[in-house]
Design an enzyme around this catalytic site. Structure first.
Site, PDB file in Angstrom:
ATOM      1  N   GLU A  77       9.034  51.894 114.202  1.00 43.23           N
ATOM      2  CA  GLU A  77      10.296  51.953 114.943  1.00 43.23           C
ATOM      3  C   GLU A  77      10.698  53.401 115.253  1.00 43.23           C
ATOM      4  OE1 GLU A  77      13.525  48.553 114.638  1.00 43.23           O
ATOM      5  OE2 GLU A  77      14.073  50.145 113.276  1.00 43.23           O
TER       6      GLU A  77
ATOM      7  N   HIS B 232     -11.933  42.454 101.613  1.00 45.18           N
ATOM      8  CA  HIS B 232     -12.548  41.196 102.039  1.00 45.18           C
ATOM      9  C   HIS B 232     -11.888  40.666 103.308  1.00 45.18           C
ATOM     10  CE1 HIS B 232     -14.537  41.084  98.091  1.00 45.18           C
ATOM     11  NE2 HIS B 232     -13.428  41.717  97.720  1.00 45.18           N
TER      12      HIS B 232
ATOM     13  N   LYS C 103      17.605  41.701 122.107  1.00 46.30           N
ATOM     14  CA  LYS C 103      18.883  41.299 121.488  1.00 46.30           C
ATOM     15  C   LYS C 103      19.867  40.839 122.549  1.00 46.30           C
ATOM     16  CE  LYS C 103      19.197  44.716 117.810  1.00 46.30           C
ATOM     17  NZ  LYS C 103      20.009  45.842 117.380  1.00 46.30           N
TER      18      LYS C 103
END
Ligand code: PA5
Length: 437
Positions: free
Chosen positions: A270, A295, A409
């Protein structure tokens, strides 16, 4: 430099950033401690208000539910997990953090929550965050129904801006205790403010040691020393970014640092994923856990595109001593591990992976923490905050804003029918097609 961790930079930095540029950026950062880089002062803040508030909580509150997302939840979650094996004070409470608005997670938190024994701690710097306000409505309604107005007054501690926002107004209406988020400290840099310190103290950990650990890192910056680990780290990372590195891997060989990795990913992503000049910059932050991800992700890191930088986080203790029994009578292959401490085997896996990556020409740095306690954790938070902010300054971008999150938003508010934003809701539906309507 005397810090509770050791930093070893990678040995393969492409075209180093000139010393003069690093000095100028560092100077600016330290000067900005009174302004946008106010997080640099967090190590010196006085934890007495938080300590007193926790001490004065009614004894019936054996549990605390924190509501907070992004910078208002990730740091506390990281600390609670990292410090789990560290001896907590006798008045330690069970603390859980609810971030996401996934109804299944919210319902599970509601099952766990009981107003009779659980304190509610909504945390939002802006006081306007959709997830936190929605959750707050659910939990506050529950307290009101089961414990009445007195329950609301006694059973909630609100952490928010000292003056502004919906939750500040709610706090005034309820008359419940509040804690301030310092306005100049950005959300993702706020773990060492009451955003993080209240939950961490409620869980029984020592705030003074946490803050002292952070302060060691912050204070040593004032000498403008280019050998400061956070400065070295920012300098090399920016060189890699400008040299075409697209991913930043934090690889902790320690399960307890998984959430710390999440905290870091938010901070790095961010803060630095931004436009720059006529292009755009930013590394994809990746959290890996050893040895599990040997893995899973290791193949990609070892032989995939050579555009990733890896920082290994290793921890000495505290850890239990577990000897591997000798079961070679069942199969001779088990002899290799017989009599060894589990940590020795774990370390061999980690060292082997680091050696393999370095031999393959991948840039590998390391941070080693001899003892993962409050002091070391405070120093780690501070280290990565400084590295991130300084990287932003070196790149010429603002590490403290996040304009790119606003569009989504606003569309969401439009879809929810906020007065004056209905057009945005219609636009979002048109963009997504009819099936989303
Ligand atoms: O770093 C940031 O500013 C954000 O990630 C915020 O922490 C996040 O959006 C939550 O905001 P608030 O604390 O206002 O609820």
């Amino acid at each position: 430099m005397n810090l509770p961790f050791r930093f070893t930079p990678d040995a393969r930095t492409p075209r180093p950033i000139p010393e003069s540029e690093v000095r100028a950026a560092l100077d600016r950062l330290v000067r900005d401690a009174e302004g946008p880089a106010a997080f640099l002062g967090c190590g010196r803040s006085d934890p007495t208000e938080v300590e007193d508030l926790v001490r004065g909580l009614p004894a019936r509150f054996r549990k605390v539910l924190v509501l907070g997302i992004g910078g208002s939840g990730l740091g506390a979650q990281a600390a609670l997990e990292a410090l789990r094996p560290v001896h907590a004070a006798p008045d330690a409470r069970e603390v859980r953090i609810l971030s996401n608005l996934d109804p299944v997670s919210v319902a599970a938190a509601m099952d766990w929550f009981d107003p009779a024994d659980t304190l509610l701690n909504p945390v939002t710097k802006s006081g306007t965050t959709v997830e936190t306000l929605t959750q707050f409505a659910l939990f506050a309604d529950r307290i009101r129904r089961e414990a009445g107005p007195a329950g609301l007054r006694e059973g909630i501690v609100i952490t928010t801006d000292p003056d502004r926002g919906a939750l500040r107004r709610v706090a005034r209406a309820l008359g419940c205790p509040t804690l301030p988020v310092p306005p100049k400290v950005g959300g993702r840099f706020s773990v060492l403010t009451p955003v993080g310190t209240f939950p961490i103290r409620a869980a029984g950990h020592d705030l003074r040691r946490l803050l002292a650990g952070a302060d060691q890192v912050f204070r040593q910056l004032e000498g403008r020393d280019l050998d400061h680990p956070s400065v070295q780290a920012a300098r090399t990372q920016v060189a890699h970014m400008l040299g075409g590195s697209h991913a930043r891997v934090i690889w902790a060989y320690c399960d307890r640092l998984a959430s710390f990795g999440d905290w870091f990913c938010q901070l790095w992503g961010e803060s630095l994923g931004k436009p720059r000049g006529d292009g755009a910059l930013g590394q994809q932050p990746v959290r890996a856990i050893g040895s599990t991800d040997q893995h899973s992700l290791l193949q990609l890191f070892m032989e995939g595109a050579p555009d990733k930088h890896l920082t290994f986080l290793t921890v000495g203790g505290p850890r239990p001593s577990l000897k591997v029994p000798d079961l070679s009578d069942l199969d001779p292959d088990l002899k290799e591990f017989a009599g060894r401490d589990v940590f020795e085997v774990f370390e061999a896996l980690r060292s082997g992976t680091m050696a393999g990556l370095i031999e393959a020409g991948r840039p590998v740095a390391r941070i080693h923490v001899p003892t993962l306690d409050e002091e070391a954790l405070g120093a780690l938070f501070a280290h990565f905050e400084v590295e991130t902010a300084l990287a932003g300054y070196l790149l010429g971008i603002d590490p403290f804003d996040q304009p790119g999150v606003e569009a989504g938003k606003r569309f969401a508010h439009g879809l929810l029918g906020r007065p004056g934003m209905e057009d945005l809701g219609r636009r979002a539906r048109a963009i997504l097609g009819e099936e989303e309507a």
